[in-house]
Every structure is written in structure tokens, then in C-alpha cells.
Scaffold this motif. Sequence first.
Motif, PDB file in Angstrom:
ATOM      1  N   SER A 170     -15.386  -8.237   3.894  1.00 52.34           N
ATOM      2  CA  SER A 170     -15.148  -8.048   5.324  1.00 52.34           C
ATOM      3  C   SER A 170     -14.879  -9.336   6.086  1.00 52.34           C
ATOM      4  O   SER A 170     -14.585  -9.314   7.277  1.00 52.34           O
ATOM      5  N   SER A 213      -8.549  -1.810   4.943  1.00 47.70           N
ATOM      6  CA  SER A 213      -8.997  -1.782   6.345  1.00 47.70           C
ATOM      7  C   SER A 213      -7.832  -1.981   7.300  1.00 47.70           C
ATOM      8  O   SER A 213      -6.740  -2.408   6.907  1.00 47.70           O
ATOM      9  N   LEU A 214      -8.072  -1.657   8.547  1.00 48.61           N
ATOM     10  CA  LEU A 214      -7.062  -1.818   9.581  1.00 48.61           C
ATOM     11  C   LEU A 214      -6.484  -3.227   9.568  1.00 48.61           C
ATOM     12  O   LEU A 214      -7.218  -4.209   9.567  1.00 48.61           O
ATOM     13  N   ARG A 215      -5.170  -3.334   9.555  1.00 49.43           N
ATOM     14  CA  ARG A 215      -4.480  -4.628   9.643  1.00 49.43           C
ATOM     15  C   ARG A 215      -4.202  -4.900  11.117  1.00 49.43           C
ATOM     16  O   ARG A 215      -3.592  -4.077  11.792  1.00 49.43           O
ATOM     17  N   ALA A 237      -3.827   1.855   5.147  1.00 48.69           N
ATOM     18  CA  ALA A 237      -4.280   1.004   6.254  1.00 48.69           C
ATOM     19  C   ALA A 237      -3.211   0.893   7.337  1.00 48.69           C
ATOM     20  O   ALA A 237      -2.079   0.505   7.066  1.00 48.69           O
TER      21      ALA A 237
END
Length: 389
Positions: A170, A213-215, A237
Amino acid sequence: MINANIENIIVKFLIKQASASELTELEEWIQDSNNKKLFEEYVKVNYAIEYNMREFDSNKVINELLEAYAREIKQKRSQKLRKLFYYSAAAVLSGVVMTTYFNRMNTDHKPAEVTKVVVNNVINAGTDKAILTLEDGSNVLLEKDKTYEKDNVVSNGKELICKHGNKSNSAVTYNYLTIPRGGQFKLSLSDGTEVWLNSESKLKFPVAFVEGSLRKVELIYGEAFFDVSPSTEHKGAKFKVLNKNQEVEVLGTEFNIKAYKEEENVYTTLVEGKVTVSNAAAKKYLTPNQQSVINLKNRDITIKSIDAYNEVLWTKGIFSFKGRNLKEIMDVMSRWYDVEVVFQKPELEKVKFNGVLSKNDNIKEILKIIKKTNFINDYEIKDRKITIK
């Protein structure tokens, strides 16, 4: 309707940047009579600015075109190409009256008298340059023809490349890329997304995205064109571009955002795919050739249909002005040439033009072209200040 590839070649042809293979492709396309008509109309309506402001001599125009391109093709094809040049010159000549107009502030406006032009120094066109700000706050100057490499980023002088690959944890490290006035630069993100940044722009971006995960990137200010790597290649994503005045969400597409600090609106133009544009007040969906306009005073989002291709020609080294007033044109010029532009008379800001210019053009030549309209009386260059009279 002219497809995007042919339109791109026509533009490059008119600003003398088309390759021999592109000229051959255009030559073959124009043999069809319907295509010939499309070509002539396109030139008349969009791209006669550099010709209709000059004194006309049809033979001279044709000869200049021939001389400029004859070296790029084989001799055996020169006879066919001559017809192509003739079509272009003829279209330009027939479009003189159609392609330049003036929004009058009063009905008895008269052509200005010719006066002496004062030029005190040379102003060069912009070039590839940017400032990379690393996570520790240190700055690196990126310049044309100079290389840079550190950790996961490398620059060849015109593009900053984040090495491919996503992080599995993360922790995300953010850098900033700032484009000064008189600059431009390209950025390739770690997911394969490509970003073109215009003069006086700043982007916050991760060196690497977290897998799945969100870019997310942030256009702090300025103008940027995005060609986003599709979500199907990144475990679904999504990709978001944030700005203090809006949020753009995409799955994989091409779009342009213009959010300059001094402007009253934020513009998002969709070239291909689908995006949503949202702020605290509303959420809108865009389809290709639509542009959202956010009024920064009332926060309203309006949608209008446009020719998206013309909005992103700046990424190809071209200024495209269609129905733009002189104030808007000079705002673009001031950023690219890093100059200040002032108008002696407010009504001069409302002079309108259609046309195309190369970003490599000398600023003096552009001013001379504008002066040929006789809607401005004169101009003066002193230090880095241009006064329109």
C-alpha cells in the motif's frame, strides 16, 4: 467525414511536417472525387489562416508548396503530387473570405493604418523542459537532449518514463512534474498510461501504482492530455484524475483537461472512450467529441459537442484556433513563448480567427500574420512584453 488519420496528415501537410509516406497516403486518398471535396472544404474552413492574411499570388503559393515538398517524394510521383498541391492552394485561395472574421465593437470599424513595428529582441519558441520534484523535495531539471536516471524513473530529454510494474503493497511514493512557461513534456506512468503536459502545468503522480488498487494522479493546474492504459490490464483498477475543481474517472480512454489558474472555467474534452466528470454540485458523463465546462464561480457543469481532435493538436506540435478571439490566442502564445501580452484597446481582444500554426513558428512571424488582417494597427516587442496596438 474525414477520419482522424487523414485529418492528422492534412494538418502536418499544411505546416510542412508531413513525411514522404504520409504524403503518398494523402495523395492516394485524394484521388477519390468525394475525398477531394472533403479535402478542399476542410482546408477552406479550418486551415487558411497562414495564407489568407498574406498578399496573394496563386502561382507563388503553388510554387512555394511544390518546392517545400518536392524533396520528400520520389521523382516518379511528382506529377501526381502536383495535383495535390494544386488542390490545396486552390482551396486556400477560394477560402480567403470565409476563414477570418472580426466581431465588431462598432459598425464603422475601419482597417488600421500601417505603422512601424518595433522589435527589440529575439523570442524563441518553447521547447521540451520540466522540473521533476522527488519525494525528498529535491528538484531535477529535465531538458531537451539531456538524460537523467534514478531509481525507477528515466528521462531522455523529452519524456519522463516510470519503469513498468506495480507495487504489491500500500505504500505509494509521489513525485511532481512541473512544466514552466515556454515548456512541454511527456510522462509515461508505470501502468503504461501516457500523459502530455502543456506549458505552465503541474502534475502529481505516483512512481508506481499499487496492484489492483485505484490509479490516481492530480493535475494541480495547467493542461494535460491523457491516454490511459485500460483497467482490463490492471485487474479492473480504475483511473482518476483529480483537480481541486473536479474529478475525472475513466476505465481506459483518451481525454484532455485544461485547468489553468487564471481561467474562469475548467475544460475536459473526450477524444475516445467514456469518462465521468464530477464536482460537489453535479456528475456528468462524456462521450467522444463532447466537452464539459465547469464554471468556477457557480460550479455548474455544462456539456457541449466539439471537434475533440482540434483541442488536442497541441500534443502534436500544432496550435489550432477555430473561432478563437485574439485574447484567447495570445494567452496560449504567452505561455508557449514565455512572454507577457497586453492590449492597448480592449476591443482588440475580440478579434476572431480560424486557422493553424506550427508551435515552431517564430513569434514575430505570427504577429506579422495577425497584423496582415488590418484589424490591429501595430505591435511592439520590448524585452519579453508584447503590446498589441
